[in-house]
Write a protein that holds these residues in place. Sequence first.
Motif, PDB file in Angstrom:
ATOM      1  N   MET A 145       7.812 -12.472   8.301  1.00 20.15           N
ATOM      2  CA  MET A 145       8.874 -11.534   7.915  1.00 20.15           C
ATOM      3  C   MET A 145       8.283 -10.374   7.116  1.00 20.15           C
ATOM      4  SD  MET A 145      11.864 -14.323   7.027  1.00 20.15           S
ATOM      5  CE  MET A 145      12.894 -13.173   6.153  1.00 20.15           C
ATOM      6  N   ARG A 146       7.399 -10.680   6.181  1.00 21.25           N
ATOM      7  CA  ARG A 146       6.747  -9.615   5.399  1.00 21.25           C
ATOM      8  C   ARG A 146       5.962  -8.674   6.297  1.00 21.25           C
ATOM      9  NH1 ARG A 146       4.785 -13.577   0.723  1.00 21.25           N
ATOM     10  NH2 ARG A 146       6.594 -13.395  -0.635  1.00 21.25           N
ATOM     11  N   ALA A 147       5.245  -9.253   7.264  1.00 20.79           N
ATOM     12  CA  ALA A 147       4.441  -8.436   8.184  1.00 20.79           C
ATOM     13  C   ALA A 147       5.333  -7.514   9.018  1.00 20.79           C
ATOM     14  CB  ALA A 147       3.595  -9.326   9.091  1.00 20.79           C
ATOM     15  N   ALA A 148       6.533  -7.970   9.352  1.00 21.76           N
ATOM     16  CA  ALA A 148       7.449  -7.148  10.141  1.00 21.76           C
ATOM     17  C   ALA A 148       8.148  -6.088   9.289  1.00 21.76           C
ATOM     18  CB  ALA A 148       8.490  -8.041  10.826  1.00 21.76           C
ATOM     19  N   ILE A 149       8.464  -6.422   8.041  1.00 19.60           N
ATOM     20  CA  ILE A 149       9.272  -5.536   7.195  1.00 19.60           C
ATOM     21  C   ILE A 149       8.423  -4.546   6.397  1.00 19.60           C
ATOM     22  CG2 ILE A 149      10.869  -5.464   5.230  1.00 19.60           C
ATOM     23  CD1 ILE A 149      11.878  -8.266   6.223  1.00 19.60           C
ATOM     24  N   ALA A 150       7.336  -4.999   5.805  1.00 18.60           N
ATOM     25  CA  ALA A 150       6.554  -4.175   4.873  1.00 18.60           C
ATOM     26  C   ALA A 150       6.172  -2.805   5.428  1.00 18.60           C
ATOM     27  CB  ALA A 150       5.328  -4.928   4.394  1.00 18.60           C
ATOM     28  N   PRO A 151       5.692  -2.690   6.659  1.00 14.02           N
ATOM     29  CA  PRO A 151       5.323  -1.355   7.147  1.00 14.02           C
ATOM     30  C   PRO A 151       6.515  -0.378   7.224  1.00 14.02           C
ATOM     31  CG  PRO A 151       4.399  -3.056   8.571  1.00 14.02           C
ATOM     32  CD  PRO A 151       5.337  -3.738   7.621  1.00 14.02           C
ATOM     33  N   GLN A 152       7.694  -0.920   7.433  1.00 14.32           N
ATOM     34  CA  GLN A 152       8.879  -0.069   7.549  1.00 14.32           C
ATOM     35  C   GLN A 152       9.331   0.484   6.192  1.00 14.32           C
ATOM     36  OE1 GLN A 152       9.247   0.392  10.724  1.00 14.32           O
ATOM     37  NE2 GLN A 152       7.915  -1.370  11.065  1.00 14.32           N
ATOM     38  N   LEU A 153       8.920  -0.159   5.112  1.00 13.80           N
ATOM     39  CA  LEU A 153       9.329   0.288   3.781  1.00 13.80           C
ATOM     40  C   LEU A 153       8.771   1.664   3.436  1.00 13.80           C
ATOM     41  CD1 LEU A 153       8.949  -3.055   1.800  1.00 13.80           C
ATOM     42  CD2 LEU A 153      11.065  -2.009   2.647  1.00 13.80           C
ATOM     43  N   ALA A 154       7.699   2.068   4.086  1.00 13.04           N
ATOM     44  CA  ALA A 154       7.089   3.376   3.826  1.00 13.04           C
ATOM     45  C   ALA A 154       7.763   4.497   4.622  1.00 13.04           C
ATOM     46  CB  ALA A 154       5.604   3.335   4.157  1.00 13.04           C
ATOM     47  N   ASN A 155       8.671   4.150   5.538  1.00 13.35           N
ATOM     48  CA  ASN A 155       9.352   5.185   6.322  1.00 13.35           C
ATOM     49  C   ASN A 155      10.141   6.120   5.410  1.00 13.35           C
ATOM     50  OD1 ASN A 155       8.417   3.913   8.591  1.00 13.35           O
ATOM     51  ND2 ASN A 155      10.404   3.190   9.300  1.00 13.35           N
ATOM     52  N   THR A 156      10.129   7.388   5.759  1.00 15.23           N
ATOM     53  CA  THR A 156      10.912   8.386   5.035  1.00 15.23           C
ATOM     54  C   THR A 156      12.042   8.856   5.937  1.00 15.23           C
ATOM     55  OG1 THR A 156       9.445  10.125   5.809  1.00 15.23           O
ATOM     56  CG2 THR A 156       8.950   9.163   3.644  1.00 15.23           C
ATOM     57  N   PRO A 157      13.065   9.468   5.359  1.00 10.73           N
ATOM     58  CA  PRO A 157      14.174   9.951   6.191  1.00 10.73           C
ATOM     59  C   PRO A 157      13.708  11.041   7.154  1.00 10.73           C
ATOM     60  CG  PRO A 157      14.759   9.987   3.855  1.00 10.73           C
ATOM     61  CD  PRO A 157      13.290   9.696   3.938  1.00 10.73           C
ATOM     62  N   THR A 158      14.164  10.948   8.385  1.00 12.53           N
ATOM     63  CA  THR A 158      13.948  11.979   9.395  1.00 12.53           C
ATOM     64  C   THR A 158      15.246  12.096  10.183  1.00 12.53           C
ATOM     65  OG1 THR A 158      13.126  10.451  11.092  1.00 12.53           O
ATOM     66  CG2 THR A 158      11.468  11.442   9.622  1.00 12.53           C
ATOM     67  N   PRO A 159      15.423  13.172  10.942  1.00 11.53           N
ATOM     68  CA  PRO A 159      16.670  13.322  11.701  1.00 11.53           C
ATOM     69  C   PRO A 159      16.945  12.178  12.686  1.00 11.53           C
ATOM     70  CG  PRO A 159      15.493  15.400  11.615  1.00 11.53           C
ATOM     71  CD  PRO A 159      14.576  14.357  11.026  1.00 11.53           C
TER      72      PRO A 159
END
Length: 177
Positions: A145-159
Amino acid sequence: MDTLELLAHPVRLRIVHALRGGRTLTTSQLCARIPDASKATVYRQVDVLAEGGILEVADEQRVRGAVERRYVLRQEHASIDADTLAAASVDDHRRAFAVAMAALLAEFNAYLDRDRANPLTDLVGYRQHALWLSPSELETMIDGMRAAIAPQLANTPTPDRAQYLLSPVLFPIEDDR
């Protein structure tokens, strides 16, 4: 106030959620994002988070004679560290969980109150599964779960991105040990 106390409030937790991803918002924008809380409550909780070091003023500008501040989340101060968790009492955990569930319920209701809310097309999920896991299976699942979620935490807002609230909850429901 320590970080656990600062985050253990449903409106403060929702403010933190709103500012994740490097967003910079005014208190008025936060009020619009949290319409079920009074403006006075949102303003007061923004002040508490700023005084506690969770938020900082990114910039200020004059708007119709008043100073409008834009706030940014200080990521490094917006999570509870391992030492604080280790020192937390059972009652601290009970209170933090209740706050997390209250914030989750408020966010879900705010989502459903939107004109364009469509749980089917928005891929909304709220399933519960009772799993039988050995300690090593539990650790493997958590690591996955951490491996799947952690990379997405760095996403920033985009259109092309919408912000989603993901709330994994995991605890034993029987004491067979």
